[in-house]
Design a protein around this motif. Structure first.
Motif, PDB file in Angstrom:
ATOM      1  N   UNK A 228      -9.567  -0.084   2.592  1.00 18.25           N
ATOM      2  CA  UNK A 228      -9.646   1.182   1.850  1.00 18.25           C
ATOM      3  C   UNK A 228      -8.256   1.676   1.447  1.00 18.25           C
ATOM      4  N   UNK A 229      -8.179   2.205   0.231  1.00 15.89           N
ATOM      5  CA  UNK A 229      -6.893   2.711  -0.274  1.00 15.89           C
ATOM      6  C   UNK A 229      -6.448   3.934   0.508  1.00 15.89           C
ATOM      7  N   UNK A 230      -5.149   4.043   0.650  1.00  9.85           N
ATOM      8  CA  UNK A 230      -4.553   5.228   1.254  1.00  9.85           C
ATOM      9  C   UNK A 230      -3.364   5.591   0.372  1.00  9.85           C
ATOM     10  N   UNK A 231      -3.372   6.784  -0.148  1.00 13.05           N
ATOM     11  CA  UNK A 231      -2.326   7.259  -1.065  1.00 13.05           C
ATOM     12  C   UNK A 231      -2.201   6.345  -2.278  1.00 13.05           C
ATOM     13  N   UNK A 232      -3.335   5.889  -2.808  1.00 14.81           N
ATOM     14  CA  UNK A 232      -3.339   5.085  -4.034  1.00 14.81           C
ATOM     15  C   UNK A 232      -2.946   3.636  -3.864  1.00 14.81           C
ATOM     16  N   UNK A 233      -2.699   3.176  -2.626  1.00 11.80           N
ATOM     17  CA  UNK A 233      -2.275   1.791  -2.399  1.00 11.80           C
ATOM     18  C   UNK A 233      -3.177   1.119  -1.370  1.00 11.80           C
ATOM     19  N   UNK A 234      -3.389  -0.180  -1.575  1.00  6.52           N
ATOM     20  CA  UNK A 234      -4.111  -0.971  -0.577  1.00  6.52           C
ATOM     21  C   UNK A 234      -3.162  -1.377   0.545  1.00  6.52           C
ATOM     22  N   UNK A 235      -1.935  -1.740   0.162  1.00  2.54           N
ATOM     23  CA  UNK A 235      -0.966  -2.221   1.147  1.00  2.54           C
ATOM     24  C   UNK A 235       0.260  -1.318   1.160  1.00  2.54           C
ATOM     25  N   UNK A 236       0.683  -0.963   2.343  1.00  2.85           N
ATOM     26  CA  UNK A 236       1.907  -0.186   2.535  1.00  2.85           C
ATOM     27  C   UNK A 236       2.552  -0.701   3.812  1.00  2.85           C
ATOM     28  N   UNK A 237       3.814  -1.105   3.721  1.00  2.00           N
ATOM     29  CA  UNK A 237       4.476  -1.697   4.898  1.00  2.00           C
ATOM     30  C   UNK A 237       4.656  -0.703   6.044  1.00  2.00           C
ATOM     31  N   UNK A 238       4.603   0.579   5.754  1.00  2.00           N
ATOM     32  CA  UNK A 238       4.774   1.583   6.802  1.00  2.00           C
ATOM     33  C   UNK A 238       3.451   2.116   7.351  1.00  2.00           C
ATOM     34  N   UNK A 239       2.353   1.688   6.786  1.00  2.00           N
ATOM     35  CA  UNK A 239       1.037   2.176   7.203  1.00  2.00           C
ATOM     36  C   UNK A 239       0.584   1.480   8.487  1.00  2.00           C
ATOM     37  N   UNK A 240      -0.117   2.218   9.331  1.00  2.00           N
ATOM     38  CA  UNK A 240      -0.758   1.627  10.510  1.00  2.00           C
ATOM     39  C   UNK A 240      -2.168   1.217  10.127  1.00  2.00           C
ATOM     40  N   UNK A 241      -2.480  -0.070  10.278  1.00  2.00           N
ATOM     41  CA  UNK A 241      -3.798  -0.601   9.944  1.00  2.00           C
ATOM     42  C   UNK A 241      -4.606  -0.790  11.216  1.00  2.00           C
ATOM     43  N   UNK A 242      -5.879  -0.443  11.158  1.00  2.00           N
ATOM     44  CA  UNK A 242      -6.782  -0.697  12.273  1.00  2.00           C
ATOM     45  C   UNK A 242      -7.155  -2.176  12.265  1.00  2.00           C
ATOM     46  N   UNK A 243      -7.378  -2.727  13.435  1.00  2.00           N
ATOM     47  CA  UNK A 243      -7.701  -4.148  13.551  1.00  2.00           C
ATOM     48  C   UNK A 243      -8.931  -4.518  12.743  1.00  2.00           C
ATOM     49  N   UNK A 244      -9.979  -3.676  12.777  1.00  2.00           N
ATOM     50  CA  UNK A 244     -11.203  -4.017  12.049  1.00  2.00           C
ATOM     51  C   UNK A 244     -10.998  -4.013  10.534  1.00  2.00           C
ATOM     52  N   UNK A 245     -10.014  -3.260  10.035  1.00  2.00           N
ATOM     53  CA  UNK A 245      -9.696  -3.271   8.600  1.00  2.00           C
ATOM     54  C   UNK A 245      -9.084  -4.602   8.194  1.00  2.00           C
TER      55      UNK A 245
END
Length: 150
Positions: free
Chosen positions: A109-126
């Motif tokens: 799911x997008x967060x702040x208009x982006x799919x990938x962000x190097x500073x974002x914390x991703x959940x394992x199930x994502x």
């Protein structure tokens, strides 16, 4: 679950009818992968087949990739984007281009208009579909490198 019921259940989730021959191949791939014919597994297989319809990989390879991705993603609860990126590079032996790796994140799911962000914390199930896409990439590259017979 009876054979006819299982096939019907699969067809409902696959959103298309399949031949008896295809059904027996699916059952064989499940057995060879160590999976039982359950509703959850049939739903998973239908989803895998639907999402990877143009892939030349076998169903057994798709199942392997999915479960490999689950194992990788289950190692951590939250993972930083840059760590995920490096892991994906390692998994693909630094063969995948940056654009390809970022494209694998389109299932997240997008967060702040982006799919990938190097500073974002991703959940394992994502990350399961992301690592599955990486594994499919590696399997596809391996199958292309098979030596031709003389």
């Amino acid at each position: 679950m009876k054979n006819v019921q299982a096939k019907t259940y699969f067809e409902i989730h696959y959103e298309s009818e399949i031949s008896d021959r295809s059904w027996y191949r699916i059952k064989r791939a499940l057995r060879e992968s160590g999976l039982e014919i359950t509703r959850e597994n049939l739903q998973l297989i239908a989803d895998l087949k639907r999402r990877t319809v143009y892939t030349k990989l076998s169903l057994k390879q798709l199942i392997y990739c999915h479960y490999s991705a689950l194992q990788i993603a289950n190692k951590r609860v939250l993972v930083k984007g840059d760590v995920v990126y490096r892991e994906l590079q390692k998994l693909s032996s630094n063969k995948a281009h940056r654009t390809t790796i970022i494209r694998w994140f389109q299932s997240v799911p997008k967060k702040e208009g982006k799919y990938f962000d190097k500073n974002r914390d991703y959940k394992a199930e994502e990350l399961v579909p992301v690592f599955a896409a990486a594994c499919l990439y590696v399997q596809k590259k391996l199958s292309q490198k098979l030596p031709l017979s003389k």
